[in-house]
Design a protein around this motif. Structure first.
Motif, PDB file in Angstrom:
ATOM      1  N   PRO A 178       0.840  -1.282   0.077  1.00 11.67           N
ATOM      2  CA  PRO A 178      -0.104  -0.096  -0.163  1.00 11.67           C
ATOM      3  C   PRO A 178       1.012   1.257   0.070  1.00 11.67           C
ATOM      4  CG  PRO A 178      -0.868  -1.586   1.680  1.00 11.67           C
ATOM      5  CD  PRO A 178       0.259  -2.036   1.253  1.00 11.67           C
ATOM      6  N   GLN A 179       0.325   2.138  -0.811  1.00 13.11           N
ATOM      7  CA  GLN A 179       0.842   3.636  -0.656  1.00 13.11           C
ATOM      8  C   GLN A 179      -0.214   4.523   0.229  1.00 13.11           C
ATOM      9  OE1 GLN A 179       4.141   4.483  -1.700  1.00 13.11           O
ATOM     10  NE2 GLN A 179       4.272   2.520  -1.658  1.00 13.11           N
ATOM     11  N   CYS A 180      -1.256   5.166  -0.440  1.00 10.46           N
ATOM     12  CA  CYS A 180      -2.166   5.829   0.223  1.00 10.46           C
ATOM     13  C   CYS A 180      -3.090   4.706   0.790  1.00 10.46           C
ATOM     14  CB  CYS A 180      -2.890   6.778  -0.521  1.00 10.46           C
ATOM     15  SG  CYS A 180      -4.319   5.979  -1.595  1.00 10.46           S
ATOM     16  N   GLY A 181      -3.301   3.558   0.198  1.00 10.94           N
ATOM     17  CA  GLY A 181      -3.987   2.274   0.859  1.00 10.94           C
ATOM     18  C   GLY A 181      -5.352   2.169   0.397  1.00 10.94           C
ATOM     19  N   TYR A 182      -5.889   3.379  -0.304  1.00 12.56           N
ATOM     20  CA  TYR A 182      -7.587   3.391  -0.371  1.00 12.56           C
ATOM     21  C   TYR A 182      -7.988   2.293  -1.390  1.00 12.56           C
ATOM     22  CZ  TYR A 182     -12.102   5.322  -0.449  1.00 12.56           C
ATOM     23  OH  TYR A 182     -13.413   5.486  -0.465  1.00 12.56           O
ATOM     24  N   CYS A 183      -7.282   1.783  -2.180  1.00 11.92           N
ATOM     25  CA  CYS A 183      -7.909   0.904  -3.082  1.00 11.92           C
ATOM     26  C   CYS A 183      -7.508  -0.561  -2.526  1.00 11.92           C
ATOM     27  CB  CYS A 183      -6.973   1.240  -4.347  1.00 11.92           C
ATOM     28  SG  CYS A 183      -5.332   0.412  -4.476  1.00 11.92           S
ATOM     29  N   GLN A 184      -6.558  -0.576  -1.641  1.00 10.10           N
ATOM     30  CA  GLN A 184      -6.171  -2.053  -1.288  1.00 10.10           C
ATOM     31  C   GLN A 184      -6.991  -2.908  -0.808  1.00 10.10           C
ATOM     32  OE1 GLN A 184      -3.013  -2.640  -2.147  1.00 10.10           O
ATOM     33  NE2 GLN A 184      -2.452  -0.917  -2.878  1.00 10.10           N
ATOM     34  N   VAL A 229      -8.260  -0.290 -10.169  1.00 14.67           N
ATOM     35  CA  VAL A 229      -7.424   0.625 -10.419  1.00 14.67           C
ATOM     36  C   VAL A 229      -6.560   1.134  -9.092  1.00 14.67           C
ATOM     37  CG1 VAL A 229      -7.203   3.263 -10.959  1.00 14.67           C
ATOM     38  CG2 VAL A 229      -8.682   1.594 -12.289  1.00 14.67           C
ATOM     39  N   CYS A 230      -5.273   1.570  -9.043  1.00 12.93           N
ATOM     40  CA  CYS A 230      -4.311   1.894  -8.028  1.00 12.93           C
ATOM     41  C   CYS A 230      -3.950   3.250  -8.540  1.00 12.93           C
ATOM     42  CB  CYS A 230      -3.504   1.293  -7.661  1.00 12.93           C
ATOM     43  SG  CYS A 230      -2.357   1.823  -6.456  1.00 12.93           S
ATOM     44  N   ARG A 231      -4.394   4.524  -7.965  1.00  7.20           N
ATOM     45  CA  ARG A 231      -3.897   5.674  -8.542  1.00  7.20           C
ATOM     46  C   ARG A 231      -2.478   6.014  -8.039  1.00  7.20           C
ATOM     47  NH1 ARG A 231      -7.732  10.625  -7.567  1.00  7.20           N
ATOM     48  NH2 ARG A 231      -6.223  11.069  -5.912  1.00  7.20           N
TER      49      ARG A 231
HETATM   50 FE1  FES Z   1      -3.317   4.501  -3.281  1.00  7.06          FE
HETATM   51 FE2  FES Z   1      -3.591   2.269  -4.417  1.00  7.06          FE
HETATM   52  S1  FES Z   1      -2.405   2.641  -2.569  1.00  7.06           S
HETATM   53  S2  FES Z   1      -4.679   4.251  -4.803  1.00  7.06           S
END
Ligand code: FES
Length: 148
Positions: free
Chosen positions: A94-100, A129-131
């Motif tokens: 994860p980066q921002c994690g929202y899509c995870q 999709v992962c931004r």
């Molecule tokens: Fe940020 Fe996928 S981890 S949109």
């Protein structure tokens, strides 16, 4: 409306056209599944319905009556989900994690169908999709989970 959610039988008094995502988040308090685009494109809302990855934002409750729904919260019961979550952490996906949560449920659905998918099969099966562009790590985590 009766269905099974994360190994638990539930009955909800909701309109048949209510999206499954609404029922999960607002009626059952399972907020791990996220609202993204609302039109079945991005996949942030992905859950399993009878083992199949499903966009819950466009799935009416009428379509899940009598079925089994699995969400990201089911890690204590599903060995495959637990393995995938562990590899997600090990590979720091994860980066921002929202899509995870949606990515993980799509990965579990793929691994239940295909034990050791290739990169091409991962790309074809997981359209989420992962931004933040975590696709390379997603593939690596899926390969690791497949081999364990
Ligand atoms: Fe940020 Fe996928 S981890 S949109």
């Amino acid at each position: 409306m009766r269905f099974t959610i994360n190994q638990r039988a539930v009955e909800l008094d909701v309109e048949p056209e209510m999206p499954l995502l609404w029922a999960l988040r607002d009626e059952l308090g399972l907020t791990g599944t996220k609202y993204g685009c609302g039109v079945a494109y991005c996949g942030a809302c992905t859950v399993l319905v009878d083992g199949q990855p499903t966009r819950s934002c466009v799935t009416p409750m009428a379509a899940v009556a009598g079925k089994t729904v699995t969400t990201i919260e089911d890690g204590n019961h599903s060995a495959k989900l637990q393995r995938v979550r562990e590899e997600w952490v090990a590979h720091q996906v994860p980066q921002c994690g929202y899509c995870q949560p949606g990515q993980i449920m799509a990965a579990v659905g793929l691994l239940l169908e295909k034990a050791d998918p290739s990169d091409a099969e991962i790309d074809a099966a997981i359209t989420n999709v992962c931004r933040c562009g975590t696709y390379t790590r997603i593939r690596a985590a899926i390969h690791a989970a497949a081999k364990s």
